[in-house]
Design an enzyme around this catalytic site. Structure first.
Site, PDB file in Angstrom:
ATOM      1  N   CYS A 130       5.542  -3.041  -0.886  1.00  0.00           N
ATOM      2  CA  CYS A 130       5.279  -2.105   0.196  1.00  0.00           C
ATOM      3  C   CYS A 130       6.520  -1.255   0.446  1.00  0.00           C
ATOM      4  O   CYS A 130       7.583  -1.782   0.771  1.00  0.00           O
ATOM      5  CB  CYS A 130       4.914  -2.840   1.478  1.00  0.00           C
ATOM      6  N   ASN A 144       1.462   7.544   3.452  1.00  0.00           N
ATOM      7  CA  ASN A 144       1.347   6.753   4.666  1.00  0.00           C
ATOM      8  C   ASN A 144       2.596   5.920   4.875  1.00  0.00           C
ATOM      9  O   ASN A 144       3.290   5.563   3.929  1.00  0.00           O
ATOM     10  CB  ASN A 144       0.100   5.854   4.617  1.00  0.00           C
ATOM     11  N   LYS A 185      -6.495  -6.431   4.475  1.00  0.00           N
ATOM     12  CA  LYS A 185      -5.243  -5.875   4.975  1.00  0.00           C
ATOM     13  C   LYS A 185      -4.023  -6.732   4.693  1.00  0.00           C
ATOM     14  O   LYS A 185      -4.115  -7.958   4.704  1.00  0.00           O
ATOM     15  CB  LYS A 185      -5.373  -5.794   6.498  1.00  0.00           C
TER      16      LYS A 185
HETATM   17  C1  LIG Z   1      -3.176   3.560   4.530  1.00  0.00           C
HETATM   18  C2  LIG Z   1      -2.801   2.638   3.417  1.00  0.00           C
HETATM   19  C3  LIG Z   1      -2.411   1.322   3.707  1.00  0.00           C
HETATM   20  C4  LIG Z   1      -2.040   0.451   2.694  1.00  0.00           C
HETATM   21  N1  LIG Z   1      -1.698  -0.837   2.993  1.00  0.00           N
HETATM   22  C5  LIG Z   1      -1.393  -1.716   1.994  1.00  0.00           C
HETATM   23  C6  LIG Z   1      -1.095  -3.093   2.276  1.00  0.00           C
HETATM   24  O1  LIG Z   1      -1.138  -3.538   3.417  1.00  0.00           O
HETATM   25  N2  LIG Z   1      -0.775  -3.901   1.233  1.00  0.00           N
HETATM   26  C7  LIG Z   1      -0.747  -3.454  -0.059  1.00  0.00           C
HETATM   27  O2  LIG Z   1      -0.460  -4.223  -0.965  1.00  0.00           O
HETATM   28  N3  LIG Z   1      -1.049  -2.162  -0.359  1.00  0.00           N
HETATM   29  C8  LIG Z   1      -1.359  -1.295   0.641  1.00  0.00           C
HETATM   30  N4  LIG Z   1      -1.672   0.020   0.330  1.00  0.00           N
HETATM   31  C9  LIG Z   1      -1.632   0.464  -1.067  1.00  0.00           C
HETATM   32  C10 LIG Z   1      -3.030   0.440  -1.700  1.00  0.00           C
HETATM   33  O3  LIG Z   1      -3.582  -0.853  -1.689  1.00  0.00           O
HETATM   34  C11 LIG Z   1      -2.967   0.963  -3.143  1.00  0.00           C
HETATM   35  O4  LIG Z   1      -2.098   0.154  -3.891  1.00  0.00           O
HETATM   36  C12 LIG Z   1      -2.483   2.384  -3.239  1.00  0.00           C
HETATM   37  O5  LIG Z   1      -2.971   3.157  -2.181  1.00  0.00           O
HETATM   38  C13 LIG Z   1      -2.843   3.066  -4.563  1.00  0.00           C
HETATM   39  O6  LIG Z   1      -4.233   3.098  -4.777  1.00  0.00           O
HETATM   40  P1  LIG Z   1      -5.183   4.344  -4.356  1.00  0.00           P
HETATM   41  O7  LIG Z   1      -4.542   5.581  -4.900  1.00  0.00           O
HETATM   42  O8  LIG Z   1      -6.514   4.031  -4.955  1.00  0.00           O
HETATM   43  O9  LIG Z   1      -5.197   4.351  -2.870  1.00  0.00           O
HETATM   44  C14 LIG Z   1      -2.043   0.910   1.347  1.00  0.00           C
HETATM   45  C15 LIG Z   1      -2.436   2.217   1.065  1.00  0.00           C
HETATM   46  C16 LIG Z   1      -2.823   3.084   2.068  1.00  0.00           C
HETATM   47  C17 LIG Z   1      -3.244   4.482   1.725  1.00  0.00           C
END
Ligand SMILES: Cc1cc2nc3c(=O)[nH]c(=O)nc-3n(C[C@H](O)[C@H](O)[C@H](O)COP(=O)(O)O)c2cc1C
Ligand SMILES: Cc1cc2nc3c(=O)[nH]c(=O)nc-3n(C[C@H](O)[C@H](O)[C@H](O)COP(=O)(O)OP(=O)(O)OC[C@H]3O[C@@H](n4cnc5c(N)ncnc54)[C@H](O)[C@@H]3O)c2cc1C
Ligand code: FES
Lengths: 303, 269
Positions: A130, A69, A45
């Site tokens: 972020c 989100n 996280k």
């Molecule tokens: C609920 C949620 C929380 C996330 N929290 C973080 C975070 O704390 N730090 C971060 O660098 N990316 C965060 N992300 C981004 C993901 O790590 C990732 O970069 C992004 O979702 C794209 O990949 P995916 O399509 O496989 O989910 C978050 C994504 C989601 C959906």
């Protein structure tokens, strides 16, 4: 036997599959579903210097083949991580990587320095992307000077593998990646979420408490793949690809586009066992296609 | 604190491919009996399942659904699902024989009553679903409170909202309110006459937010211990994404992991 080991500077992954920050908790949440030792790494996280309550509910909106989100980096701060969570997860038989975020450079530096002292954390992923936090976060990640400043400052105090996570909410992501490389990043990971929005036509109100939020999941994959390809052509440091990866085939596509390793995010919500399946599926692909070493696939796109 | 963690280990979570073996359709709801080829994990009353909706492009994420009943002998679970939008409509339209991929059991579940408790289980609308299995687990545990009996107070807008009453009657006394008076006493659950006649020292409630808030208010006024089961929107269902938080006296807590059941003393409402 297919060779799956990926060697990055100061960071050896037993295979190219990691889990994306904010989608895999601290790994513990998935221990009933996945043998964590079968993963290349887990990125925990988003962690900040101080405790953050995050944004108000509602923090989520479902979209076609994806979700928005605006969690807003809820976490108990780096000291709590070090005292309470790290002792529980440090002996996992995989790389535990901490995703570090901040709202100003001093906070990034202070948090990174504390994590530098942890023997069993071989890398950090700097989250300069972020979209859900008002000041900072993405603000650093969308300009070359911003990413350069924060990367340089963290580089001075952080001595292990420094991965910098890029925002897709920019015009030219290759330029941003080059700035991170020049400032001392050991690798770049991309993409973080795409800034999006959802509206409820019945109430005429935004669905998310923060009005906008980050889009992730299967629907972002084509954009992510394109960006990984552009960045991997531009930089010399390794690229970690993510965004919508939901199967071993998706993962292979990212490797072919130039990623040295990949991360799985939102797909963990739909199938909590997916990360282990992708790791196995990559090996099966290699066996089927006579690939002896996964590294052969990296950048193997035939144009 | 310790016992809560212990519980997380006891209730091992699993991803199971179930087959729908029985189905009963209601006006805008369906009762599905799902059979697992493998042994079911242990499930507590009030826990929920996260159900994948296959073949519905409007439902990318899983849908959280309470566990309505469990039969360990036959490895079946029952889900009582109300049609809301596309995801639940698709689930309610599934035929017998269809596969359903489910992650379970999730969340904490209701706290077991103590010896000599006089308990009331209050359900509104589809919120009646988890109360049946919870009542059964109380009986199975042979809690002495069974001597005073399990009382259900079930509320609906009309009598069509009140399904499967026989199942509830098998587990205890059933009291009913409907807004239109088509069944039981007319009004809201909080207006039922039993509040004045029955001795109650524990309330367990599940239903729409306004109903649970009204029940919580009554509980506070009367000084009765009360647990409610929240229905926040979820993505992961296992405490990883922090999307489902409820703002409580202890800060933002994940409803999927710290809940869905909360004692009202922990909540800000
Ligand atoms: C609920 C949620 C929380 C996330 N929290 C973080 C975070 O704390 N730090 C971060 O660098 N990316 C965060 N992300 C981004 C993901 O790590 C990732 O970069 C992004 O979702 C794209 O990949 P995916 O399509 O496989 O989910 C978050 C994504 C989601 C959906
Ligand atoms: C712990 C828990 C237990 C539940 N138990 C039951 C049950 O036993 N029977 C039953 O019929 N319903 C139950 N629900 C509600 C059920 O999850 C929603 O009705 C369902 O998700 C709606 O999906 P949809 O595609 O039809 O609606 P849409 O409105 O299209 O869904 C869009 C998104 O919002 C979410 N969502 C919408 N309504 C709710 C809601 N009320 N609660 C949580 N998320 C929601 C969906 O999961 C989805 O992500 C429960 C919810 C929770 C949190
Ligand atoms: S739904 Fe992900 S933490 Fe509760």
């Amino acid at each position: 036997m297919v060779k799956t080991e990926i060697k990055l500077k100061g960071l050896t992954l037993k295979n190219p599959v990691m889990t994306a920050s904010g989608t895999f908790g601290y790994g513990e949440e998935y221990a009933d579903f996945v043998d964590l030792s079968e993963l290349g790494g887990i990125i925990v996280k988003g962690t900040t210097l101080h405790h953050r309550e995050g944004n108000p509910y509602p923090r989520m909106a479902e979209t076609p083949m994806g979700m928005l989100n605006c969690v807003g980096l809820q976490n108990k701060g780096v000291d709590y991580f070090i005292e309470t969570i790290y002792p529980r997860i440090r002996h996992y038989d995989t790389n535990v990587i901490v995703n570090v975020s901040g709202s100003n450079i001093d906070d990034y530096v202070a948090a990174a320095a504390k994590i530098d002292a942890l023997d069993d954390v071989p890398a950090i992923e700097l989250n300069v992307s972020c979209p859900n936090v008002k000041q900072g976060g993405m603000a650093f990640g969308v300009t070359c000077s911003g990413i350069e400043q924060v990367t340089k400052a963290v580089r001075e105090v952080y001595h292990k593998h420094l991965m910098v996570k890029l925002s897709p909410n920019v015009t030219n992501i290759a330029e941003i990646a080059l700035a991170a490389e020049a400032a001392g990043a050991d690798s770049v990971s991309l993409i973080n979420t795409l800034l999006g929005m959802a509206i409820d036509a019945e109430t005429r109100k935004p669905v998310l408490s923060m009005v906008t939020g980050g889009l992730s999941g299967a629907c972002v994959k084509p954009v992510a793949l394109r960006m990984v390809w552009q960045v991997s052509k531009a930089v010399k440091i390794p690229v970690i690809g993510l965004g919508g990866i939901s199967s071993a085939t998706d993962a292979i596509e990212f490797l072919l586009a130039g990623a040295s390793a990949i991360q799985i995010g939102t797909a963990n919500f739909i199938d909590p066992a997916i990360s282990g399946k992708v790791a196995k599926g990559i090996v099966e692909y290699c066996e089927k296609h006579g690939v002896e070493d996964v590294n052969e696939l990296v950048g193997g796109l035939i144009l | 604190m310790k016992s809560r963690y212990l519980r997380l280990y006891v209730y091992m979570k699993a991803i199971i491919d179930f087959i729908i073996v029985e189905k009963q359709s209601f006006q805008r709801a369906a009762l599905l009996k799902l059979k697992s080829a493998t042994q079911l994990p242990e499930i507590a009353g009030g826990q929920f399942a996260n159900v994948r909706v296959d073949g519905c492009d409007k439902a990318y994420l899983r849908r959280p659904i309470s566990i309505h009943d469990v039969d360990y002998h036959n490895n079946t679970i029952d889900l009582l699902i109300q049609e809301k939008h596309e995801g639940t409509k698709k689930l309610c339209a599934l035929p017998v024989g269809a596969k359903l991929n489910v992650v379970l059991p999730l969340g904490n579940g209701f706290t077991m009553p103590e010896k000599d408790d006089n308990i009331l289980l209050v359900g509104g609308g589809i919120g009646i679903a988890p109360l049946l299995y919870f009542a059964k687990t109380i009986r199975k545990d042979a809690r002495p409170c069974v001597s005073t009996g399990v009382h259900f107070l079930l509320g609906g807008r009309t009598q069509d909202d009140l399904m499967l009453l026989d199942r509830f009657r098998n587990e205890g006394d059933v009291f009913i309110t409907t807004n239109d008076g088509s069944m039981g006493e007319k009004g809201f659950v909080t207006e039922h006459s039993l509040w004045n006649t029955k001795k109650i020292n524990k309330i367990y409630a599940c239903g729409p937010m306004p109903m649970m808030k009204a029940v919580a208010k009554v509980a506070r006024e009367k000084g009765i211990w009360c647990e409610v089961s929240l229905e926040n929107q979820m993505a992961c269902g296992i405490g990883a994404c922090l999307c489902c938080v409820e703002n409580t006296k202890e800060g933002n807590l994940c409803v999927c992991k710290e809940g869905p059941v909360f004692n009202i003393e922990r909540l800000l409402w």
